[in-house]
Design a protein around this motif. Structure first.
Motif, PDB file in Angstrom:
ATOM      1  N   GLU A   1     -10.284  -2.688  -9.555  1.00 35.65           N
ATOM      2  CA  GLU A   1     -10.421  -1.591 -10.714  1.00 35.65           C
ATOM      3  C   GLU A   1      -9.911  -0.367 -10.077  1.00 35.65           C
ATOM      4  N   VAL A   2     -10.152  -0.116  -8.744  1.00 35.55           N
ATOM      5  CA  VAL A   2      -9.770   1.124  -8.262  1.00 35.55           C
ATOM      6  C   VAL A   2      -8.221   1.241  -8.560  1.00 35.55           C
ATOM      7  N   THR A   3      -7.372   0.039  -8.034  1.00 32.63           N
ATOM      8  CA  THR A   3      -5.908   0.300  -8.231  1.00 32.63           C
ATOM      9  C   THR A   3      -5.613   0.445  -9.770  1.00 32.63           C
ATOM     10  N   GLU A   4      -6.548  -0.375 -10.706  1.00 30.53           N
ATOM     11  CA  GLU A   4      -6.043  -0.263 -11.971  1.00 30.53           C
ATOM     12  C   GLU A   4      -6.377   0.940 -12.625  1.00 30.53           C
ATOM     13  N   LEU A   5      -7.352   1.585 -12.348  1.00 30.60           N
ATOM     14  CA  LEU A   5      -7.706   2.916 -12.576  1.00 30.60           C
ATOM     15  C   LEU A   5      -6.711   3.788 -12.138  1.00 30.60           C
ATOM     16  N   PHE A   6      -6.164   3.671 -10.976  1.00 29.43           N
ATOM     17  CA  PHE A   6      -5.354   4.636 -10.519  1.00 29.43           C
ATOM     18  C   PHE A   6      -4.064   4.557 -11.355  1.00 29.43           C
ATOM     19  N   ARG A   7      -3.716   3.502 -11.758  1.00 31.92           N
ATOM     20  CA  ARG A   7      -2.282   3.377 -12.640  1.00 31.92           C
ATOM     21  C   ARG A   7      -2.515   4.153 -14.083  1.00 31.92           C
ATOM     22  N   LYS A   8      -3.855   3.872 -14.493  1.00 30.74           N
ATOM     23  CA  LYS A   8      -4.224   4.508 -15.933  1.00 30.74           C
ATOM     24  C   LYS A   8      -4.004   6.188 -15.496  1.00 30.74           C
ATOM     25  N   MET A   9      -4.553   6.392 -14.336  1.00 33.86           N
ATOM     26  CA  MET A   9      -4.718   7.887 -14.147  1.00 33.86           C
ATOM     27  C   MET A   9      -3.113   8.472 -14.180  1.00 33.86           C
ATOM     28  N   LEU A  10      -2.323   7.674 -13.513  1.00 35.32           N
ATOM     29  CA  LEU A  10      -0.907   8.156 -13.355  1.00 35.32           C
ATOM     30  C   LEU A  10      -0.322   8.331 -14.907  1.00 35.32           C
TER      31      LEU A  10
ATOM     32  N   ALA B   1      -5.586  -1.582   1.088  1.00 36.14           N
ATOM     33  CA  ALA B   1      -5.790  -2.136   2.364  1.00 36.14           C
ATOM     34  C   ALA B   1      -6.510  -3.417   2.094  1.00 36.14           C
ATOM     35  N   ARG B   2      -7.532  -3.247   1.215  1.00 35.67           N
ATOM     36  CA  ARG B   2      -8.663  -4.438   1.052  1.00 35.67           C
ATOM     37  C   ARG B   2      -7.882  -5.584   0.215  1.00 35.67           C
ATOM     38  N   LEU B   3      -6.956  -5.096  -0.595  1.00 37.45           N
ATOM     39  CA  LEU B   3      -6.469  -6.076  -1.630  1.00 37.45           C
ATOM     40  C   LEU B   3      -4.999  -6.610  -1.004  1.00 37.45           C
ATOM     41  N   ALA B   4      -4.644  -5.980   0.064  1.00 40.67           N
ATOM     42  CA  ALA B   4      -3.256  -6.238   0.975  1.00 40.67           C
ATOM     43  C   ALA B   4      -2.261  -5.994  -0.417  1.00 40.67           C
ATOM     44  N   ASP B   5      -2.379  -4.824  -1.067  1.00 43.89           N
ATOM     45  CA  ASP B   5      -1.266  -4.301  -2.131  1.00 43.89           C
ATOM     46  C   ASP B   5      -0.443  -3.482  -1.456  1.00 43.89           C
ATOM     47  N   ILE B   6       0.485  -3.924  -0.636  1.00 48.84           N
ATOM     48  CA  ILE B   6       1.496  -3.184   0.096  1.00 48.84           C
ATOM     49  C   ILE B   6       2.373  -2.438  -0.891  1.00 48.84           C
TER      50      ILE B   6
ATOM     51  N   MET C   1      -4.097   0.859   5.948  1.00 52.24           N
ATOM     52  CA  MET C   1      -3.768   0.209   5.035  1.00 52.24           C
ATOM     53  C   MET C   1      -2.398  -0.705   5.241  1.00 52.24           C
ATOM     54  N   TYR C   2      -1.298  -0.171   6.114  1.00 48.88           N
ATOM     55  CA  TYR C   2      -0.249  -0.821   6.751  1.00 48.88           C
ATOM     56  C   TYR C   2      -0.733  -1.917   7.611  1.00 48.88           C
ATOM     57  N   ALA C   3      -1.772  -1.595   8.449  1.00 48.57           N
ATOM     58  CA  ALA C   3      -2.242  -2.708   9.324  1.00 48.57           C
ATOM     59  C   ALA C   3      -2.675  -3.841   8.588  1.00 48.57           C
ATOM     60  N   LYS C   4      -3.699  -3.426   7.476  1.00 46.40           N
ATOM     61  CA  LYS C   4      -4.063  -4.807   6.858  1.00 46.40           C
ATOM     62  C   LYS C   4      -3.373  -5.425   5.950  1.00 46.40           C
ATOM     63  N   CYS C   5      -2.098  -4.973   5.676  1.00 47.70           N
ATOM     64  CA  CYS C   5      -1.162  -5.472   4.805  1.00 47.70           C
ATOM     65  C   CYS C   5      -0.079  -6.103   5.633  1.00 47.70           C
ATOM     66  N   GLY C   6      -0.363  -6.224   6.769  1.00 49.75           N
ATOM     67  CA  GLY C   6       0.350  -6.993   8.068  1.00 49.75           C
ATOM     68  C   GLY C   6       1.494  -6.206   8.333  1.00 49.75           C
ATOM     69  N   SER C   7       1.701  -4.945   8.022  1.00 44.58           N
ATOM     70  CA  SER C   7       2.868  -4.296   8.606  1.00 44.58           C
ATOM     71  C   SER C   7       2.364  -3.615   9.901  1.00 44.58           C
ATOM     72  N   LEU C   8       1.958  -4.215  10.953  1.00 44.01           N
ATOM     73  CA  LEU C   8       1.330  -3.387  12.202  1.00 44.01           C
ATOM     74  C   LEU C   8       2.254  -2.307  12.818  1.00 44.01           C
ATOM     75  N   ASP C   9       3.621  -2.771  12.712  1.00 43.52           N
ATOM     76  CA  ASP C   9       4.754  -2.126  13.655  1.00 43.52           C
ATOM     77  C   ASP C   9       4.567  -0.660  12.810  1.00 43.52           C
ATOM     78  N   LEU C  10       4.701  -0.632  11.521  1.00 42.88           N
ATOM     79  CA  LEU C  10       4.719   0.488  10.600  1.00 42.88           C
ATOM     80  C   LEU C  10       3.398   1.378  10.820  1.00 42.88           C
ATOM     81  N   ALA C  11       2.300   0.700  10.872  1.00 49.90           N
ATOM     82  CA  ALA C  11       1.167   1.236  11.236  1.00 49.90           C
ATOM     83  C   ALA C  11       1.115   2.195  12.518  1.00 49.90           C
ATOM     84  N   ARG C  12       1.748   1.258  13.453  1.00 53.99           N
ATOM     85  CA  ARG C  12       1.630   1.976  14.796  1.00 53.99           C
ATOM     86  C   ARG C  12       2.347   3.136  15.044  1.00 53.99           C
ATOM     87  N   ILE C  13       3.617   3.223  14.444  1.00 48.41           N
ATOM     88  CA  ILE C  13       4.487   4.387  14.383  1.00 48.41           C
ATOM     89  C   ILE C  13       3.718   5.424  13.995  1.00 48.41           C
ATOM     90  N   LEU C  14       3.037   5.309  12.605  1.00 43.99           N
ATOM     91  CA  LEU C  14       2.322   6.395  12.156  1.00 43.99           C
ATOM     92  C   LEU C  14       1.251   6.958  12.894  1.00 43.99           C
TER      93      LEU C  14
END
Length: 698
Positions: free
Chosen positions: A208-217, A236-241, A269-282
């Motif tokens: 619902e959060v992501t859907e509402l955000f799209r509506k907000m946009l 992060a929770r949805l792994a919606d990278i 978010m990056y870590a939970k979506c599996g992009s651990l390297d990107l997460a680590r850089i940030l």
DNA sequence: TTAGGGTTAG
């Protein structure tokens, strides 16, 4: 005033000087000058002395200072408020706001009720305060009554009152009402949207959060940093990278990286979506890393099963002198559990005992899981008993721990106790329960539980539950029944199901269903080396040696890689690794000699090598040697010569223990008077006095 | 005077 003559410390001077020339409207003076309780006391004393306190507007100013200045107490403010004859709405507002902010929202609501009883009419400032208190309390019915008042007094949805009403409904479980109000809202600002986001995120409705955000946009309303924080959490929770990255790019393009909370959310978010390297850089780029940032990165590694990285980062965090909190400890403990890192985990337990007197549910659960996964099941039970508060996670951790440590009946006792204490089990609890039945050979009980989970608890069995049931039947030798069970499954069986059956066929020498299982696996995906080995061993067990050899040679022909057997043993906090037939170690001759001695001693105590499962490509004469060089035998021999008599030996293995090593370990435990705990890919084996906790079911 | 946020366990 005498302190004009002898100037006291600076702070007092400013308050005192101000008092001597008390202005007509002292509000900003009081608010700005009263920075400490001492300032407040002085000003208050002056107001009483000069009787200015009887001026309602001045009383209100000192009241506000009292409500804001003193960090955790409203008592001073209460004492002033109680002396005001007939306080007006503004005075009530100050008090309600103070209670809400100072962690006493229930008193804020009570005071609002008192205000109404005293016929003081609430105004447009009263409602946001008291509604916020309701939000904090999750007090939906009180919130509804206040809503009725709002309507009665003719306040519409515009402005703050509307936003806080939506926020109240959204965070008190009335999301549908919140949505209705939101739809009727004439002018939706960023706060209105954020109030809805808060409700969805509090209840974990991330889609619902992501859907509402799209509506907000689409609506064109400009979002802010708080919006992005909620949306990133949802991603992060949805792994919606995809959406997560969009927000990440927006943050980068708009130079918003300086907000550490926002960056922490990005890392998470990056870590939970599996992009651990990107997460680590940030993470590495963050100038100020607080405990939450560290915990987010550590839990990222921990959840991705990069447990060594998680522990390393934890040590870096300690070096950076950032104090871990409960969340950090829980994440690190779960990594220790996976690694079997007993020393670090024990240290954390001591730390927890010193730091937090009360065991919280997540901490206790993580400790129970940690000890159970390290094979210290009694310690796991001890921690569980110490926990004053438990939930379904805690019970499940214990039940699964007991099951994997071979104490199936005890696991079921705890399951019954859990029901007596009215904690409803969930799907994972039943995985533990079924695994307890499987490891203890409790076929009928297993079948009953399988039926009961759906009938009594309305839990739809998943693939894993079907797999457990196949395991229960197969282990007990009811191969045909297991096969029928698979055929009657309402969902398409996967390869795990067929491999479970294959393993049972191997154990019970059933070639017919073994062949069938292999056929079914091959229909779904290419065979693994383990499938060939099971099949080959199955043929060998019924004397079809040529077929066995043919299957073995297929592994080579097809160039299929075999995972080498690998055992780990921890000595003084250092982890030693052994591979099957490993001669790469510098001390290998010493270890091979020790292994030989060990085998000779257990042979004279009656151990007979079981050559059935030996690699068939080894020449006949070499078979026994090859067996004695399995990684767990090397590891046990190494531990025997490197540790003091009677020390418990702990081994961790990547594959399942073979039947010969299992047999040997039983005899070793008796001959050498050692407790040996082997954690294999699926479960624990506690070898003691010549027998194993698994009762030879594994 | 009035509203919003991040990391955790089976």
């Amino acid at each position: 005033m005498d302190f004009a003559i002898t100037p006291p410390p600076a702070k007092t001077v400013s308050a005192a000087m101000a008092i001597s020339q008390f202005p007509e409207n002292p509000k900003s003076l009081i608010l700005h000058q009263c920075k400490t309780p001492r300032d407040l006391n002085q000003v208050h004393a002056h107001l009483i002395k000069t009787r200015l306190i009887f001026n309602p507007s001045i009383a209100e100013n000192i009241l506000e200072s009292a409500a804001l200045v003193l960090a955790n107490s409203m008592e001073y403010a209460v004492s002033i408020f109680d002396k005001i004859a007939g306080p007006n709405s503004s005075a009530y507002n100050v008090m309600i706001r103070g209670f809400t902010y100072k962690q006493s929202p229930e008193r804020a609501v009570a005071l609002f009720e008192e205000m109404c009883q005293n016929s003081v009419q609430p105004d447009e400032f009263t409602f946001p305060c008291v509604l916020k208190a309701c939000s904090r309390l999750g007090a939906l019915s009180e919130g509804k009554q206040i809503h009725a008042q709002v309507l009665k007094l003719g306040f519409g949805l515009e402005g703050f009152v509307g936003n806080t009403l939506i926020h109240m409904y959204a965070s008190c479980g009335g999301i549908h009402i919140a949505h209705k109000l939101f739809d009727r809202m004439p002018d939706r600002g960023v706060m209105t949207w954020n109030s809805m986001f808060a409700g969805y995120s509090r209840s974990g409705n991330w889609i619902e959060v992501t859907e509402l955000f799209r509506k907000m946009l689409e609506s064109g309303v400009q979002f802010d940093e708080v919006t992005m924080i909620t949306v990133l959490t949802a991603c992060a929770r949805l792994a919606d990278i995809e959406l997560g990255k969009w927000v990440g790019d927006y943050i980068k393009a708009n130079g918003l990286k300086r907000n550490p909370t926002l960056t922490t959310c990005l890392v998470d978010m990056y870590a939970k979506c599996g992009s651990l390297d990107l997460a680590r850089i940030l993470f590495d780029q963050m100038e100020q890393k607080d405990v939450v940032a560290w915990s987010a990165m550590i839990s990222g590694y921990s959840q991705a099963r990069k447990c060594k990285e998680a522990l390393d980062l934890f040590h870096q965090m300690q070096a950076a002198e950032v104090d871990p909190n409960e969340v950090t400890v829980v994440s690190v403990l779960s990594s220790c559990a996976v690694l079997g890192a007993l020393e670090t985990g024990r240290w954390l337990h001591l730390f927890v005992k010193k730091r937090w007197v009360k065991l919280t549910v997540p901490l206790g659960t993580a400790l129970v899981d940690f000890y159970a996964k390290c094979g210290m099941i009694d310690k796991a039970i001890e921690v569980f008993m110490e926990m004053r508060c438990k939930n379904v996670f805690s019970w499940t951790a214990l039940i699964q721990g007991l099951a994997s440590n071979g104490q199936g009946k005890r696991a079921l006792d705890f399951f019954r106790q859990m029901q007596e204490e009215n904690v409803p089990p969930n799907d994972v609890t039943f995985l533990g329960v079924l695994s307890a039945c499987s490891h203890s050979g409790l076929v009928e009980e297993g079948r009953d539980f399988f039926v009961s989970m759906n009938r009594d608890f309305d839990i739809e069995p998943r693939m894993e539950h079907y797999g457990s049931m196949v395991d229960i039947l197969g282990r007990a030798g009811r191969i045909e029944e297991a096969y029928q069970f698979i055929n009657n499954m309402p969902i398409m069986p996967n390869t795990v199901i067929w491999r479970t059956l294959l393993a049972s066929c191997r154990a019970h020498k059933n070639v017919v269903f073994g062949d069938e299982s292999i056929k079914r696996i091959a229909e779904i995906e290419p065979l693994h080396s383990g499938d060939y080995i099971l099949l080959s061993n199955l043929y060998a067990s019924v004397g079809r040696l040529e077929d066995a050899m043919r299957v073995r040679s297929l592994i080579k022909e097809k160039g299929i890689k075999k995972a080498p057997g690998c055992s780990l043993v921890e000595l003084d906090g250092v982890v030693h690794e052994f591979l099957s037939e490993d001669d790469s170690r510098s001390c290998s001759s010493e270890i091979y000699r020790a292994t030989e001695d060990m085998i000779n001693r257990i042979r004279s105590a009656g151990y007979v090598p079981n050559v059935e499962e030996v690699r068939l490509d080894v020449e006949e004469d070499d078979k026994e040697v090859s067996l004695s060089h399995h990684s767990e035998k090397l590891a046990i021999a190494f531990a025997l010569i490197k540790t003091r008599p009677r020390t418990t030996i702990r081994i961790s293995k990547n594959l399942r223990v073979c039947s010969d090593c299992h047999n040997a370990a039983k005899v070793i435990s008796k001959v050498f008077d050692r407790e040996i705990i082997v954690r294999d890919r699926n479960r624990f084996h506690h070898f003691k006095d010549g027998s194993c906790s698994c009762n030879d079911f594994w």
